[in-house]
Design a protein around this motif. Structure first.
Motif, mmCIF file in Angstrom:
data_model
loop_
_atom_site.group_PDB
_atom_site.id
_atom_site.type_symbol
_atom_site.label_atom_id
_atom_site.label_comp_id
_atom_site.label_asym_id
_atom_site.label_seq_id
_atom_site.Cartn_x
_atom_site.Cartn_y
_atom_site.Cartn_z
ATOM 1 N N UNK A 280 46.949 39.508 30.549
ATOM 2 C CA UNK A 280 46.437 37.890 30.384
ATOM 3 C C UNK A 280 45.239 38.047 31.620
ATOM 4 N N UNK A 281 44.162 37.957 30.748
ATOM 5 C CA UNK A 281 43.041 37.955 31.723
ATOM 6 C C UNK A 281 42.735 36.455 32.331
ATOM 7 N N UNK A 282 43.527 35.100 32.064
ATOM 8 C CA UNK A 282 43.317 34.223 32.833
ATOM 9 C C UNK A 282 44.203 34.790 34.095
ATOM 10 N N UNK A 283 44.644 35.428 33.821
ATOM 11 C CA UNK A 283 45.446 35.362 35.388
ATOM 12 C C UNK A 283 44.166 35.056 36.893
ATOM 13 N N UNK A 284 43.529 35.511 36.720
ATOM 14 C CA UNK A 284 42.315 35.098 37.912
ATOM 15 C C UNK A 284 41.611 33.966 37.835
ATOM 16 N N UNK A 285 41.718 33.026 37.162
ATOM 17 C CA UNK A 285 42.188 31.403 37.231
ATOM 18 C C UNK A 285 42.769 30.771 37.719
ATOM 19 N N UNK A 286 44.169 31.334 37.822
ATOM 20 C CA UNK A 286 45.020 30.498 38.496
ATOM 21 C C UNK A 286 45.655 31.283 39.593
ATOM 22 N N UNK A 287 45.097 31.731 40.123
ATOM 23 C CA UNK A 287 45.374 32.058 41.574
ATOM 24 C C UNK A 287 44.897 33.567 42.769
ATOM 25 N N UNK A 288 45.110 33.160 43.428
ATOM 26 C CA UNK A 288 44.610 34.879 43.647
ATOM 27 C C UNK A 288 44.854 36.248 43.971
ATOM 28 N N UNK A 289 44.405 37.281 43.871
ATOM 29 C CA UNK A 289 44.974 38.592 43.504
ATOM 30 C C UNK A 289 44.565 39.468 44.247
ATOM 31 N N UNK A 290 45.493 40.766 44.060
ATOM 32 C CA UNK A 290 44.314 41.924 45.546
ATOM 33 C C UNK A 290 43.928 42.753 44.856
ATOM 34 N N UNK A 291 43.071 43.110 45.492
ATOM 35 C CA UNK A 291 41.628 43.603 45.527
ATOM 36 C C UNK A 291 41.698 44.207 43.420
ATOM 37 N N UNK A 292 42.706 45.261 43.959
ATOM 38 C CA UNK A 292 42.990 46.210 42.466
ATOM 39 C C UNK A 292 42.577 45.910 40.918
ATOM 40 N N UNK A 293 43.511 44.266 41.004
ATOM 41 C CA UNK A 293 43.870 43.518 40.025
ATOM 42 C C UNK A 293 42.655 42.636 39.564
ATOM 43 N N UNK A 294 42.111 42.047 40.910
ATOM 44 C CA UNK A 294 41.179 40.700 40.618
ATOM 45 C C UNK A 294 39.752 41.361 39.888
ATOM 46 N N UNK A 295 39.620 42.963 40.356
ATOM 47 C CA UNK A 295 37.976 43.779 39.923
ATOM 48 C C UNK A 295 38.334 44.297 38.438
ATOM 49 N N UNK A 296 39.471 44.549 38.328
ATOM 50 C CA UNK A 296 40.335 44.613 36.780
ATOM 51 C C UNK A 296 39.909 43.747 35.938
ATOM 52 N N UNK A 297 40.055 42.518 36.122
ATOM 53 C CA UNK A 297 40.441 41.623 35.577
ATOM 54 C C UNK A 297 38.613 40.905 35.285
ATOM 55 N N UNK A 298 38.364 41.707 36.194
ATOM 56 C CA UNK A 298 36.256 41.006 36.350
ATOM 57 C C UNK A 298 35.962 41.099 35.236
ATOM 58 N N UNK A 299 35.960 43.165 35.197
ATOM 59 C CA UNK A 299 35.181 43.423 34.246
ATOM 60 C C UNK A 299 36.090 43.501 33.037
ATOM 61 N N UNK A 300 37.032 43.298 32.579
ATOM 62 C CA UNK A 300 37.156 42.333 31.499
ATOM 63 C C UNK A 300 37.061 41.294 30.776
ATOM 64 N N UNK A 301 36.206 40.179 31.695
ATOM 65 C CA UNK A 301 35.274 38.877 31.576
ATOM 66 C C UNK A 301 33.875 38.873 31.543
ATOM 67 N N UNK A 302 33.195 40.752 31.054
ATOM 68 C CA UNK A 302 32.379 40.767 31.274
ATOM 69 C C UNK A 302 31.690 40.529 31.945
ATOM 70 N N UNK A 303 31.635 40.864 33.618
ATOM 71 C CA UNK A 303 31.416 40.931 34.378
ATOM 72 C C UNK A 303 30.630 41.888 34.765
ATOM 73 N N UNK A 304 29.427 42.120 35.178
ATOM 74 C CA UNK A 304 29.049 43.507 35.360
ATOM 75 C C UNK A 304 27.504 43.408 36.327
ATOM 76 N N UNK A 305 27.576 44.093 36.673
ATOM 77 C CA UNK A 305 26.398 44.177 37.657
ATOM 78 C C UNK A 305 25.021 45.060 37.326
ATOM 79 N N UNK A 306 23.892 44.754 37.750
ATOM 80 C CA UNK A 306 22.618 44.862 36.912
ATOM 81 C C UNK A 306 22.445 46.254 37.459
#
Length: 310
Positions: A280-306
């Motif tokens: 569930x990718x929208x999990x990042x929009x509803x609650x605080x998440x642990x670091x590993x879970x947060x970073x995994x979902x962030x990546x799947x939302x196409x948030x990338x480092x230049x």
């Protein structure tokens, strides 16, 4: 927008004969958003804007953190009032504009906005944490890539009764066209949900309205594939309700949302499917998440480092 360069140039010539316009060419920097060529696509970055926010908050040299919100604590309006509420409101408002290219900040900023009327020292601490996270992720931006697919799929999630103050739920959704994230929201619901199914169904109604508007826009641009949009929800009760009218007698308290989503499903405009909580990718929009879970979902939302080419 279009893929016919001759037609675009003809339109620009016709417009220039009536209005004073200037073709600025490829976008580079617009309204605080920098457009960078990156990895066969574009990266939308607000690095300069983030540096300005840190300067306003006096946190230019602060220590970076891995997530914008901690899992262990939740803000409550019982702490000592913050002595500079104007500063709090100014920075929170600036962070709200930052979510244009940073969906990973949507939940944290939405939570901070709920205390604009009377921020406390604890809320200021939460704001400083978001700034420290921004400090460590200055190079992140929203990555957009060319795509031959125009199918719409969206993820919807709700955190039932997550707010300890009024027990209202927080809903969030992420809408993709092909591989690109183009719309997202983190928002507290206006009423208290009596069950997790009701909270999830309210979230489904919100994303169904957003998808309906996007389909209308794509039809106008003649880019819609004609396939029904797919909504992914991790609550089986809400998924069954969208497809099974027998459940209606038990859910009169969600009647309006029920009819809206049901009509879209019945007409073939939407398909509501179940997705596991882990996917569930929208999990990042509803609650605080642990670091590993947060970073995994962030990546799947196409948030990338230049990373500039060497």
């Amino acid at each position: 927008m279009g893929n016919n360069s001759e037609l675009i140039e003809s339109l620009l010539r016709q417009m220039s004969s009536t209005f004073k316009i200037r073709d600025l060419g490829r976008p580079s920097f617009f309204l605080g958003i920098e457009v960078l060529a990156y990895n066969s696509g574009l990266l939308l970055s607000q690095k300069r804007y983030m540096l300005d926010i840190l300067a306003r908050a006096g946190m230019t040299d602060c220590k970076a953190l891995a997530t914008p919100a901690t899992v262990s604590t939740t803000a409550v309006p019982s702490a000592e009032p913050f002595d500079n509420p104007t500063q709090y409101r100014r920075i929170v408002g600036a962070l709200q504009y930052l979510t244009i290219t940073r969906p990973d900040l949507s939940y944290s900023d939405n939570r901070l906005c709920q205390f604009m009327h009377s921020p406390t020292e604890e809320h200021w601490g939460l704001l400083k944490r978001v700034c420290r996270y921004a400090k460590g992720t200055l190079d992140l931006g929203l990555h957009l890539t060319p795509s031959t697919r125009f199918d719409i799929h969206a993820y919807s999630d709700s955190d039932w009764a997550g707010c300890p103050v009024d027990r209202k739920s927080t809903s969030g959704y992420a809408v993709f066209i092909g591989n690109n994230l183009i719309s997202w929201v983190s928002r507290k619901q206006r009423t208290v949900a009596c069950s997790s199914t009701e909270a999830e169904y309210k979230g489904l109604a919100d994303v169904a309205a957003e998808v309906t508007w996007l389909v209308s826009l794509l039809n106008e641009l003649r880019l819609h594939s004609g396939q029904p949009a797919t909504l992914w929800c991790d609550n089986l009760g809400a998924t069954y309700l969208a497809a099974n009218p027998v459940f209606h007698a038990r859910t009169k308290h969600v009647e309006i949302d029920y009819h809206f989503v049901r009509d879209k499903v019945a007409s073939g405009d939407l398909v509501v499917n179940f997705v596991s909580t882990q996917e569930q990718l929208a999990d990042i929009f509803t609650k605080p998440l642990p670091v590993r879970r947060f970073q995994a979902l962030r990546s799947k939302l196409n948030v990338a480092a230049y990373q500039p080419c060497a």
